[in-house]
Enzyme design. Structure first.
Site, mmCIF file in Angstrom:
data_model
loop_
_atom_site.group_PDB
_atom_site.id
_atom_site.type_symbol
_atom_site.label_atom_id
_atom_site.label_comp_id
_atom_site.label_asym_id
_atom_site.label_seq_id
_atom_site.Cartn_x
_atom_site.Cartn_y
_atom_site.Cartn_z
ATOM 1 N N LYS A 210 0.846 -1.195 0.000
ATOM 2 C CA LYS A 210 0.000 0.000 0.000
ATOM 3 C C LYS A 210 0.883 1.247 0.000
ATOM 4 C CE LYS A 210 -3.633 2.309 2.578
ATOM 5 N NZ LYS A 210 -4.516 2.316 3.739
ATOM 6 N N GLU A 216 10.734 -4.632 4.348
ATOM 7 C CA GLU A 216 10.851 -6.047 3.967
ATOM 8 C C GLU A 216 10.502 -6.224 2.482
ATOM 9 O OE1 GLU A 216 9.302 -4.747 6.557
ATOM 10 O OE2 GLU A 216 9.200 -6.118 8.264
ATOM 11 N N GLY A 271 -4.896 -2.037 4.836
ATOM 12 C CA GLY A 271 -4.116 -3.166 4.318
ATOM 13 C C GLY A 271 -4.792 -4.510 4.588
ATOM 14 N N ARG A 272 -5.272 -4.689 5.812
ATOM 15 C CA ARG A 272 -5.864 -5.992 6.179
ATOM 16 C C ARG A 272 -7.261 -6.183 5.616
ATOM 17 N NH1 ARG A 272 -4.756 -2.588 10.210
ATOM 18 N NH2 ARG A 272 -6.396 -1.791 11.563
ATOM 19 N N GLU A 357 -4.772 -6.667 14.701
ATOM 20 C CA GLU A 357 -4.254 -5.360 14.284
ATOM 21 C C GLU A 357 -5.383 -4.323 14.350
ATOM 22 O OE1 GLU A 357 -2.567 -4.386 10.207
ATOM 23 O OE2 GLU A 357 -0.679 -4.649 11.278
ATOM 24 N N HIS A 388 -4.903 -33.044 17.824
ATOM 25 C CA HIS A 388 -3.787 -33.916 18.192
ATOM 26 C C HIS A 388 -2.583 -33.099 18.631
ATOM 27 C CE1 HIS A 388 -5.986 -37.417 16.772
ATOM 28 N NE2 HIS A 388 -6.458 -36.587 15.854
ATOM 29 N N LYS A 519 8.979 -0.102 13.513
ATOM 30 C CA LYS A 519 9.464 0.243 12.164
ATOM 31 C C LYS A 519 10.401 1.439 12.234
ATOM 32 C CE LYS A 519 5.227 -0.848 9.626
ATOM 33 N NZ LYS A 519 4.173 -0.294 8.793
HETATM 34 O O1 F6P Z 1 3.274 -3.157 9.698
HETATM 35 C C1 F6P Z 1 1.909 -3.411 9.564
HETATM 36 C C2 F6P Z 1 1.416 -3.032 8.196
HETATM 37 O O2 F6P Z 1 1.381 -1.661 8.072
HETATM 38 C C3 F6P Z 1 0.054 -3.642 7.905
HETATM 39 O O3 F6P Z 1 -0.981 -2.883 8.388
HETATM 40 C C4 F6P Z 1 0.098 -3.761 6.416
HETATM 41 O O4 F6P Z 1 -0.868 -4.650 5.930
HETATM 42 C C5 F6P Z 1 1.512 -4.241 6.218
HETATM 43 O O5 F6P Z 1 2.265 -3.550 7.187
HETATM 44 C C6 F6P Z 1 2.086 -4.008 4.848
HETATM 45 O O6 F6P Z 1 2.077 -2.669 4.506
HETATM 46 P P1 F6P Z 1 2.255 -2.216 3.000
HETATM 47 O O7 F6P Z 1 1.147 -2.800 2.215
HETATM 48 O O8 F6P Z 1 2.230 -0.716 3.013
HETATM 49 O O9 F6P Z 1 3.586 -2.738 2.531
#
Ligand code: F6P
Length: 535
Positions: A210, A216, A271-272, A357, A388, A519
């Site tokens: 987003k 990462e 995002g979620r 979240e 199990h 972050k």
């Molecule tokens: O660190 C959490 C978060 O901001 C989530 O809310 C989001 O889905 C994810 O990181 C990834 O963010 P982006 O889509 O901006 O890379």
């Protein structure tokens, strides 16, 4: 909306508190009523819930429904559907519901949003079909056969989970020659093990973010580009292998992603909650554009149910209220999700982000401190495997773990003896729900051991170990069959459940400031390290 009143000051909350402090019947007693299973059911949008095994009486249910009224849950839902700025800490509307309603006449969020959504949806669908038909070509003019999704959190969990859940459609149709892979973890092994078997000339990367700034994902994308270049892709043709999905196209385009290969969404999509947007592109490639749109229709059906069903039949609201009862009045700190359908293997992970979240908060919407419990620790995985592994703790441990059992009424696996497997799966699910509810009293245990022919000394020695307290509340969620449509409905059911709980607790469900500090510290440490190396 009236001025904010903390949940514990609402009349219904106080009544619920009094009820929870009075002696409440054990589920063993409640379930002796043969009508209970018939009465404690609700259904909508191809999904039904059986909540007869929740520790609720008529009185409790009435007060829970009164709490929903007093908390103005449905008024708050209307504000969301209208596109009001309900995410006030980020000054944003919250309109994932518009993503699955671009066909709705006179939508509450307005025609212009529907138009933008419809336009981007069409682009995503056409592109997905192009990829599926082998028309996306790499630098050597060979068809792309492998698509690797790079993204994390909401830019991974939704499409990854649904690809696994609905991927069998791909095999059934025999049409799709393109494989979809997901890499979310920046750990090098994760990327390496995925790329090791792929042909760079036939591989494309969908970089989903987003913000397009997530460290990462940026690291993964950089390595993916290097992998392509090292394999002989000319720099000027790299863009043929790169696709961006983002709400921040300025950044993606500055990094070499072309406008034709960039799919957008908007800041009003969390995002979620974004799998319904262009973030669903890898899913659409995996299952096809029609199936993807069917999933949107399933979610839309649940939206309609949520906004129109009477409160005592309203699935998301009922599930939210039962969760509030368990969390705030029975003191459950955790909640388990147990699907009994292996395609739903990642559903609990997907819900973890959605729920924790969203509602893992300690500040009310007016900035005051929350003094009641909010989101439980949500966890789980396939129920059969859990039986199990960790079900021991749920049966006899010290935590009260309310459960959601998720079962399919019909199973569509092509295996000729699938019906027998399905019978065993459902048998287990129902037995677990019942065993957790009624347990086995000390007297029954002694009797059962005696009946087994054990001598009396052994009976007395073992009986304390073989009791089951029971009284573990659960809801069984029945899905008619696992299809894109029902999957959409199931996800939307949980989205609205999370919304309703936030509305009752008076917290912001759509920001996530909690994840920002870590972050920022990672960034600060990186800057400090770079400065140290310069010296
Ligand atoms: O660190 C959490 C978060 O901001 C989530 O809310 C989001 O889905 C994810 O990181 C990834 O963010 P982006 O889509 O901006 O890379």
């Amino acid at each position: 909306m009236k001025s904010f009143v903390k949940p514990q000051h609402r009349q219904a909350w106080k009544a619920l508190q009094a009820l929870s402090q009075s002696e409440q019947p054990h589920l063993r007693e409640l379930l002796k009523n043969p009508k209970r299973i018939e009465q404690w059911q609700a259904s909508g949008a191809g999904i039904s819930i059986d909540y007869s095994r929740q520790r609720v009486t008529d009185d409790v249910l009435q007060q829970l429904l009164a709490l929903a009224d007093e908390s103005q849950v449905m008024e708050q839902a209307q504000a969301m559907f209208r596109g009001d700025v309900i995410n006030t800490t980020e000054q944003r509307a919250v309109l994932h519901v518009a993503l699955r309603g671009s066909h709705v006449p006179n939508p509450p969020w307005g025609a212009s949003i529907s138009k933008q959504v419809g336009h981007e949806l069409l682009r995503v669908c056409m592109f997905a079909e192009k990829v599926r038909e082998g028309q996306l070509k790499g630098h050597a003019n060979e068809s792309i056969t492998d698509v690797v999704n790079l993204g994390i959190g909401g830019s991974d969990l939704g499409p990854r989970m649904t690809t696994e859940a609905l991927g069998h459609l791909t095999r059934e149709s025999f049409k799709n020659k393109v494989r979809v892979h997901y890499v979310s973890n920046v750990d090098a092994w994760s990327l390496y093990t995925t790329l090791a078997t792929l042909n760079p000339a036939r591989t494309a990367f969908v970089v989903q973010s987003k913000t397009f700034t997530t460290q990462e994902t940026v690291t993964l994308a950089t390595s993916a580009k290097r992998w392509l270049l090292d394999a002989g892709c000319p720099e000027g043709q790299l863009h043929q292998h790169l696709i961006a999905v983002t709400a921040n196209p300025e950044i993606s385009q500055a990094q070499g992603f072309t406008p034709e290969h960039t799919f957008g969404f908007w800041d009003w999509v969390g995002g979620r909650y974004s799998v319904w947007s262009a973030i669903g592109l890898p899913l659409a490639i995996a299952i096809g554009a029609f199936a993807f749109q069917d999933m949107l229709l399933g979610a839309r059906a649940m939206d309609e149910h949520f906004m129109s069903a009477p409160k005592d039949q309203n699935l998301p609201l009922l599930m939210a209220l039962l969760g509030v009862w368990n969390r705030n009045f029975l003191g459950a700190t955790t909640h388990n999700i147990a699907p009994y359908a292996s395609p739903l293997g990642k559903f609990a992970s997907f819900l973890q982000q959605m729920d924790m979240e969203s509602n893992g908060k300690r500040t009310h919407i007016d900035g005051s401190q929350v003094e009641v419990a909010t989101a439980p620790v949500l966890w789980g995985g396939l129920g059969i495997d859990g039986q199990h592994a960790y079900f021991q703790l749920i049966h006899q441990g010290q935590h009260l773990v309310p459960m959601d059992f998720i079962g399919l009424r019909t199973e569509r696996s092509p295996l000729p003896f699938a019906a027998e497997h399905h019978r065993v799966v459902l048998l287990n699910m129902q037995a677990q729900a019942q065993a957790l509810a009624i347990g086995r009293s000390p007297e029954e245990t002694v009797q059962a051991l005696r009946d087994s022919g054990m001598d009396e000394a052994e009976v007395q020695r073992l009986a304390p170990h073989r009791n089951y307290p029971g009284n573990v509340p659960s809801t069984t969620i029945w899905v008619d069959a696992l299809t894109p449509r029902s999957m959409g409905g199931l996800m939307a059911l949980y989205e609205h459940k999370v919304f309703c709980q936030a509305a009752i607790w008076g917290i912001h469900a759509f920001d996530q400031w909690g994840v920002e500090l870590g972050k920022k510290m990672a960034k600060d440490m990186e800057v400090a390290e770079a400065a140290r190396l310069k010296v």
